[in-house]
Design an enzyme around this catalytic site. Structure first.
Site, PDB file in Angstrom:
ATOM      1  N   ARG A 145      18.741 -39.544 -57.372  1.00 33.73           N
ATOM      2  CA  ARG A 145      19.138 -39.509 -55.836  1.00 33.73           C
ATOM      3  C   ARG A 145      19.117 -37.849 -55.661  1.00 33.73           C
ATOM      4  NH1 ARG A 145      21.437 -44.087 -53.092  1.00 33.73           N
ATOM      5  NH2 ARG A 145      21.187 -45.700 -54.713  1.00 33.73           N
ATOM      6  N   PRO A 189      41.353 -46.370 -41.306  1.00 32.03           N
ATOM      7  CA  PRO A 189      41.654 -46.549 -42.926  1.00 32.03           C
ATOM      8  C   PRO A 189      40.627 -46.718 -43.904  1.00 32.03           C
ATOM      9  CG  PRO A 189      41.747 -48.279 -41.090  1.00 32.03           C
ATOM     10  CD  PRO A 189      40.669 -47.058 -40.552  1.00 32.03           C
ATOM     11  N   GLU A 190      41.212 -45.854 -44.807  1.00 32.49           N
ATOM     12  CA  GLU A 190      40.168 -46.936 -45.916  1.00 32.49           C
ATOM     13  C   GLU A 190      41.085 -47.352 -47.006  1.00 32.49           C
ATOM     14  OE1 GLU A 190      38.979 -42.599 -47.446  1.00 32.49           O
ATOM     15  OE2 GLU A 190      39.245 -41.443 -45.584  1.00 32.49           O
ATOM     16  N   ARG A 224      39.491 -47.416 -30.093  1.00 32.70           N
ATOM     17  CA  ARG A 224      38.374 -47.069 -30.025  1.00 32.70           C
ATOM     18  C   ARG A 224      36.566 -48.220 -30.450  1.00 32.70           C
ATOM     19  NH1 ARG A 224      36.885 -41.883 -33.552  1.00 32.70           N
ATOM     20  NH2 ARG A 224      34.632 -42.185 -32.671  1.00 32.70           N
ATOM     21  N   HIS A 282      44.709 -52.287 -25.492  1.00 30.17           N
ATOM     22  CA  HIS A 282      43.993 -52.464 -26.636  1.00 30.17           C
ATOM     23  C   HIS A 282      44.368 -53.044 -27.523  1.00 30.17           C
ATOM     24  CE1 HIS A 282      42.413 -48.217 -24.248  1.00 30.17           C
ATOM     25  NE2 HIS A 282      43.403 -47.350 -25.647  1.00 30.17           N
TER      26      HIS A 282
END
Length: 277
Positions: free
Chosen positions: A153, A2-3, A112, A93
């Site tokens: 940068r 998820p973002e 995970r 899970h």
DNA sequence: CACCCCACCTGCGTGC
DNA sequence: TGCACGCAGGTGGGGT
């Protein structure tokens, strides 16, 4: 997984049901997440406290509890949060179950186990949040601010967008989509971007994140919201996961690897810039 | 400091 | 069918 949009959709689903309720107990599974407070800490600080607010910071969910206690949850790649009743047969899970007033249960499932569930006592701000960069919708984020962050940068713009210590909440999917919309080659060194480039990056970031929230997030494999529903923004992805398919311009979409992550882009819509701006 | 690589996990699709 | 391999939305520690 998820973002920012997915985490925000989850927050909006949970908040109306959970805020105002008291935590009663926590059940903790045997398998630990990569970052997880001990069962003792969770049981010391959660039970008996009312949830006063549920906020999002970057990809973190921040549960503000009575007395200044903070519960931080990060979903990692495959984390999900959903509310009971518990389905039968029980889901695999599920690593934590929070029991709340009114017989309500909140399940944290994470195949995970890259997720985080951390509790912080009153007082200091939770250290993980101190590392989180600016919110993309914050007023302080302007094209000039982004250019300032890029000063000195040399890294590629794709890696810059993925750096949550600068701008929070953008992950691999949205970074690819933003760069296509802003017509920037993902390998462009940030020092090469003009103020006009940063203006497009910011405008497209906000447009795409807003649209993705409206469509309920992106489901490419695992993501489900707090009600167990998939998102719809995957239907609007233009490059992510589409290597070899034609872009809307007709050119085949390319894939490259940057900082160990796949980048999808259209070589025609996002030409490499060899000359100085 | 800036930047990159890799570890941390499980599951799935592909090709032999 | 089985197996090896590559790949997947996350962060963060350690090395250059």
């Amino acid at each position: 997984m998820p973002e920012l949009p997915e985490v925000e959709v989850i927050r909006r689903g949970l908040a109306p049901v959970l805020v105002g309720r008291r935590f009663l107990a926590v059940k903790v599974g045997a398998q630990r997440l990569r970052q997880q407070s001990s069962p003792q800490e969770l049981r010391r600080w959660l039970p008996g406290r009312r949830l006063e607010g549920l906020r999002r910071r970057g990809k973190y969910l921040r549960f503000d509890l009575e007395g200044g206690v903070t519960l931080l949850i990060h979903l990692g790649m495959t984390g999900r949060l959903f509310m009971g009743p518990p389905p039968s047969p029980p889901l695999p899970h599920v690593h934590l179950v929070f029991q709340l007033e009114g017989g309500l249960e909140l399940f944290f499932q994470d195949t995970r186990r890259f997720g985080q569930v951390l509790v912080f006592p009153p007082g200091e701000a939770p250290p993980p949040l101190a590392q989180v960069g600016a919110e993309p919708f914050s007023r302080k984020v302007t094209p000039a601010w982004l250019a300032g962050q890029a000063r000195g940068r040399s890294r590629p713009i794709k890696n810059f967008l993925l750096d949550a210590r600068i701008l929070a909440g953008i992950g691999n999917i949205y970074a690819c989509e933003i760069l296509l919309a802003a017509r920037l080659h993902p390998a462009t060194p940030v020092a090469r971007l003009t103020l006009a480039d940063w203006g497009r990056v910011l405008a497209e970031t906000r447009r795409i994140l807003r649209r993705a929230i409206k469509k309920g997030g992106t489901t490419v494999a695992n993501y489900l919201n707090s009600k167990g529903e998939a998102g719809l923004f995957q239907l609007e992805l233009r490059v992510y996961g589409r290597a070899g398919e034609p872009c809307r311009c007709g050119a085949p979409i390319n894939r490259l690897v940057q900082a160990g992550r796949s980048t999808f882009f259209c070589p025609r819509c996002q030409p490499r810039r060899d000359c100085n701006p």
